[in-house]
Enzyme design. Structure first.
Site, PDB file in Angstrom:
ATOM      1  N   ASP A 346      31.416  48.023  44.392  1.00 52.45           N
ATOM      2  CA  ASP A 346      30.573  46.856  44.121  1.00 52.45           C
ATOM      3  C   ASP A 346      31.366  45.863  43.278  1.00 52.45           C
ATOM      4  O   ASP A 346      31.731  46.155  42.135  1.00 52.45           O
ATOM      5  CB  ASP A 346      29.306  47.290  43.376  1.00 52.45           C
ATOM      6  N   ASP A 347      31.656  44.701  43.841  1.00 55.52           N
ATOM      7  CA  ASP A 347      32.383  43.628  43.150  1.00 55.52           C
ATOM      8  C   ASP A 347      33.844  43.973  42.890  1.00 55.52           C
ATOM      9  O   ASP A 347      34.442  43.476  41.930  1.00 55.52           O
ATOM     10  CB  ASP A 347      31.708  43.265  41.821  1.00 55.52           C
ATOM     11  N   CYS A 386      25.791  40.951  47.055  1.00 56.97           N
ATOM     12  CA  CYS A 386      25.465  42.343  47.370  1.00 56.97           C
ATOM     13  C   CYS A 386      24.534  42.549  48.557  1.00 56.97           C
ATOM     14  O   CYS A 386      24.897  43.196  49.541  1.00 56.97           O
ATOM     15  CB  CYS A 386      24.850  43.014  46.136  1.00 56.97           C
ATOM     16  N   ARG A 390      25.540  44.325  52.296  1.00 59.41           N
ATOM     17  CA  ARG A 390      25.133  45.703  52.549  1.00 59.41           C
ATOM     18  C   ARG A 390      24.244  45.794  53.789  1.00 59.41           C
ATOM     19  O   ARG A 390      24.304  46.771  54.541  1.00 59.41           O
ATOM     20  CB  ARG A 390      24.424  46.270  51.324  1.00 59.41           C
ATOM     21  N   LYS A 443      24.235  52.936  44.855  1.00 59.47           N
ATOM     22  CA  LYS A 443      23.422  51.722  44.762  1.00 59.47           C
ATOM     23  C   LYS A 443      22.955  51.285  46.151  1.00 59.47           C
ATOM     24  O   LYS A 443      23.759  51.077  47.048  1.00 59.47           O
ATOM     25  CB  LYS A 443      24.239  50.607  44.108  1.00 59.47           C
ATOM     26  N   HIS A 445      20.140  48.573  47.009  1.00 56.69           N
ATOM     27  CA  HIS A 445      19.980  47.112  46.944  1.00 56.69           C
ATOM     28  C   HIS A 445      19.541  46.480  48.260  1.00 56.69           C
ATOM     29  O   HIS A 445      19.922  45.361  48.596  1.00 56.69           O
ATOM     30  CB  HIS A 445      21.262  46.438  46.456  1.00 56.69           C
ATOM     31  N   SER A 468      20.980  46.349  41.432  1.00 61.72           N
ATOM     32  CA  SER A 468      22.156  46.213  40.575  1.00 61.72           C
ATOM     33  C   SER A 468      21.888  46.703  39.155  1.00 61.72           C
ATOM     34  O   SER A 468      20.770  46.619  38.641  1.00 61.72           O
ATOM     35  CB  SER A 468      22.620  44.759  40.531  1.00 61.72           C
ATOM     36  N   HIS A 542      30.660  46.503  39.311  1.00 60.85           N
ATOM     37  CA  HIS A 542      29.674  45.487  38.941  1.00 60.85           C
ATOM     38  C   HIS A 542      29.369  45.627  37.453  1.00 60.85           C
ATOM     39  O   HIS A 542      29.226  46.729  36.933  1.00 60.85           O
ATOM     40  CB  HIS A 542      28.407  45.722  39.773  1.00 60.85           C
ATOM     41  N   ASP A 593      31.765  45.444  48.697  1.00 62.54           N
ATOM     42  CA  ASP A 593      30.745  44.573  49.282  1.00 62.54           C
ATOM     43  C   ASP A 593      31.116  43.101  49.201  1.00 62.54           C
ATOM     44  O   ASP A 593      30.763  42.314  50.061  1.00 62.54           O
ATOM     45  CB  ASP A 593      29.380  44.821  48.625  1.00 62.54           C
ATOM     46  N   ASN A 594      31.838  42.713  48.166  1.00 63.29           N
ATOM     47  CA  ASN A 594      32.260  41.326  48.000  1.00 63.29           C
ATOM     48  C   ASN A 594      33.336  41.276  46.928  1.00 63.29           C
ATOM     49  O   ASN A 594      33.720  42.307  46.366  1.00 63.29           O
ATOM     50  CB  ASN A 594      31.079  40.415  47.631  1.00 63.29           C
ATOM     51  N   LYS A 614      33.434  36.407  43.756  1.00 62.63           N
ATOM     52  CA  LYS A 614      32.053  36.681  44.151  1.00 62.63           C
ATOM     53  C   LYS A 614      31.224  35.405  44.183  1.00 62.63           C
ATOM     54  O   LYS A 614      31.336  34.546  43.314  1.00 62.63           O
ATOM     55  CB  LYS A 614      31.442  37.679  43.162  1.00 62.63           C
TER      56      LYS A 614
END
Length: 694
Positions: A346-347, A386, A390, A443, A445, A468, A542, A593-594, A614
């Site tokens: 994540d991130d 996010c 996803r 996670k 989300h 998150s 994240h 994810d990003n 992001k």
């Protein structure tokens, strides 16, 4: 971003024409994101490399079958008291506090091996793990002297001279109350540091889990033996019996006394130092016999000192070894339904991994995946935040098609009433139709209400947080960035869920990565005899950033520590697959994810040489590090990168149900799901990919 908003509180209507159009005509960006996966799945037809030698269990978790106590009285006593309690071997003095101990030995003897064992000693006990032991307790001992002036993990010559290669002693740190409650551990160096490698006292304290189960790993090869020990993945010591020098060590006499093989044993020390009522617990005892010349210590790149240190510190089991022929039968359909593991950070930034150029963050397991399998340098996420990315990952569709994007809130929040529509076909749903066991760990989300959770979208089980980790900030938490600069789990009331029930709130975020890893490995172990799909979307990096105590101050600050723990998780998953002889038939896929959240500075990661991060549609926000591994045939897939490139101008792989190569719902085949061809035919259309396209 799309002008569409989340459809809060209701399912998104989906017209058949829109569904078919979205399946067959993706945007160029999503095409670039998903076509490389097709190349990796081509590895299913490539020649396989054999898996490693199998591990065997020495303890069934229920009885002491296969074990015996010392048959005659030895220096520690007449045998001690041993029982099985809650799946663990429990040892104590007999009677408690009497000074009468003993050892519990395996009936079998072993020569050259690797051993894995979980241990949980009460504070104050004097115990040990014996290797090359005889019935009299003469052996090489990995010390488990869990008391003041003790040591855990170094080697001691039990009944063979009393030599040791310990470099420090451990001491307890106690609370202020009269109970003398243990609150921590510290170490003091010994006067004369022994030769050979030993971990520092500070590193050992970080590796040890206070009041919890710890995992020891021991490798023994040769005679005189070379013995290497690890605690929770950190290498503790290397003992070379051929070159070790100590006034009390006579290598010829010890080698002759113990011979080339012996029993494995655990100990209850005799004497009055053992506290009354204290016990030592042992479980998950497994062994793997190895060749006598198999002495490598998990080096990912032989000759690279940095790789050796990284691997030894982070990879507890499953380092690269000489591969033996697989014992798993090549049953019909074995390669047609490979296991699939998707690990999603994540991130994470494009430049945050060693294999993508980061100079100080150490990611040996991901580097190894990239070197042995596929490393994709132009892999794009479907969105720069996010929720929509996803949704695209699990459905294979542009987020705009499922309503999972917005130009206002951009992601789902705890007060959102919507989530992933029920009529979307997820990868988990498609794979379940083909007999797969499925699990989501991490996670989610994509909606926190019951009808949107993973268990309502094709997953058999779920363990993780629903959104998150920076959401649900409590009212009395520090304002602004202060809560992120010195984060504490209690600042955010984030729930930890199992299936559709909250099991912890607020979640202890310092342990999330470790618990996700344990849950993932448990799922793999429980479903080793059937095809499975494991979706492992991490909570971090994240913000707020958290890592377990084992990874504190191990890298370039908090962010680096977090990334290195995620890499450790990857290593644990790969190791579990190798131990269970599943690596040959499992695909492991890693990405993010990003891009990195650059506004958080040092806590936000790096996009490398790419622009922005992001939230941006510049490459720093959507171009992600991506590697594939786990399946031994990935080497062959790497040789077919040119094949992958031609799919840039071809229809998406979502319409591959007729392609014999992908009979399963693979990570490219789930876009339309099993109903794609039916819907196309119902509207007078046909899939443009034919059976001979591969």
């Amino acid at each position: 971003m799309s002008p569409f908003v989340f459809k809060e509180g209701k399912e998104t209507p989906r017209r058949e024409a829109v569904r078919l159009a979205s399946s067959l005509h993706w945007g160029a960006g999503i095409m670039r994101a998903f076509f490389p996966v097709a190349a990796f799945f081509l590895a299913l037809t490539a020649p396989a490399f054999a898996a490693e030698e199998e591990w065997i269990s020495l303890f069934d978790g229920k009885t002491l079958k296969g074990w015996h106590t010392n048959p005659e009285k030895i220096g520690h006593g007449t045998g001690g008291r041993w029982r099985v309690d809650d799946g663990a071997i429990v040892g104590e003095q007999d009677p408690p506090g009497s000074g009468n101990g003993g050892i519990l030995l395996t009936d079998r003897q072993f020569g050259h091996f690797e051993l894995e064992i979980d241990l949980r000693p009460d504070w104050g006990v004097d115990s040990g793990l014996f290797v090359r032991s005889n019935d009299r307790g003469q052996c090489f001992q990995m010390m488990v002297d869990y008391h003041d002036a003790g040591n855990v993990g170094h080697i001691y010559g039990e009944g063979t001279g009393g030599f040791t290669n310990r470099s420090f002693s451990i001491f307890g740190v106690y609370g202020d109350d009269d109970v003398k409650q243990l609150t921590g551990l510290r170490t003091e160096p010994v006067e004369d540091k022994p030769p050979g490698y030993t971990i520092s006292g500070e590193e050992w304290v970080k590796a040890w889990k206070l009041g919890d189960w710890n995992t020891a790993r021991v490798r023994v090869v040769g005679n005189p033996p070379q013995i290497t020990t690890w605690i929770n993945g950190r290498k503790v010591t290397e003992f070379d019996g051929a070159s070790f020098e100590h006034p009390k060590y006579d290598k010829e006499k010890v080698a002759e006394l113990l011979g080339p093989k012996g029993h494995i044993a655990v100990q209850v020390h005799g004497g009055m130092g053992w506290p009354k009522g204290a016990v030592c617990r042992w479980k998950n005892i497994r062994i793997r016999e190895v060749a006598a010349n198999d002495v490598r210590s998990g080096r990912l790149q032989p000759g690279s000192e940095r790789s050796r240190v990284d691997s030894d510190r982070l990879q507890p089991i499953g380092a690269e070894r000489e591969r033996q022929p697989s014992r798993r039968p090549a049953e019909a359909g074995h390669y047609e339904r490979p296991n699939i593991v998707v690990i999603y950070a994540d991130d994470l930034g494009y430049g945050d991994l060693g294999c993508f150029g980061h100079p100080t963050i150490r990611t040996p397991h991901l580097d190894h995946m990239a070197a042995e399998g596929l490393k994709l340098t132009q892999f794009y996420s479907a969105a720069s935040v996010c929720t929509p990315s996803r949704a695209a990952l699990l459905t294979g569709r542009l987020p705009i098609r499922s309503g999972m994007c917005s130009d206002k809130r951009r992601v789902l929040f705890p007060n959102s009433g919507g989530g992933l529509p029920a009529d979307e076909i997820t990868l988990a749903e498609a794979l379940k139709e083909r007999g797969y066991a499925t699990a989501c760990v991490g996670k989610w989300h994509l909606g926190h209400l019951p009808q949107f959770l993973p268990t309502s979208n094709g997953f058999d089980s779920y363990f993780g947080i629903p959104y998150s980790n920076d959401m649900d900030r409590v009212a009395d938490a520090p304002g602004g960035r202060a809560a992120f600069n010195d984060p504490k789990s209690e600042y955010w009331s984030v729930p930890l869920m199992r299936d559709d029930k909250i099991v912890e709130r607020p979640a202890d975020q310092t342990t999330l990565t470790r618990r996700y890893t344990e849950e993932a490995v448990r799922f793999i172990r429980e479903h080793q005899d059937e095809p499975f799909f494991l979706y492992l979307p991490h909570t971090m990096p994240h913000v707020p950033l958290f890592r377990s105590s084992e990874f504190e101050d191990q890298s370039r600050g908090l962010y680096g520590d977090v990334v290195e723990e995620i890499d450790w998780c990857v290593g644990q998953v790969l190791d579990a697959l190798r131990r269970l002889d599943l690596a040959e038939n499992t695909i492991v896929w890693f990405s993010s994810d990003n891009g990195p959240w650059l506004i958080f500075g040092e806590q936000g990661g790096s996009a490398g040489l790419l622009r922005d991060g992001k939230g941006s549609t510049w490459e720093g926000g959507m171009r992600e590090p991506r590697s594939s591994g786990g399946q031994e045939r990935s080497r062959a897939a790497a040789r077919r990168r040119s094949w992958a490139r031609r799919w840039t101008s071809s229809p998406p792989a979502c319409c591959w149900p007729a392609v014999k190569l992908l009979r399963i719902a693979s990570s490219t085949a789930w876009t339309c799901g099993p109903r794609c061809s039916e819907r196309a035919e119902a509207r007078g259309r046909r899939c443009s990919i034919t059976a001979d396209s591969g």
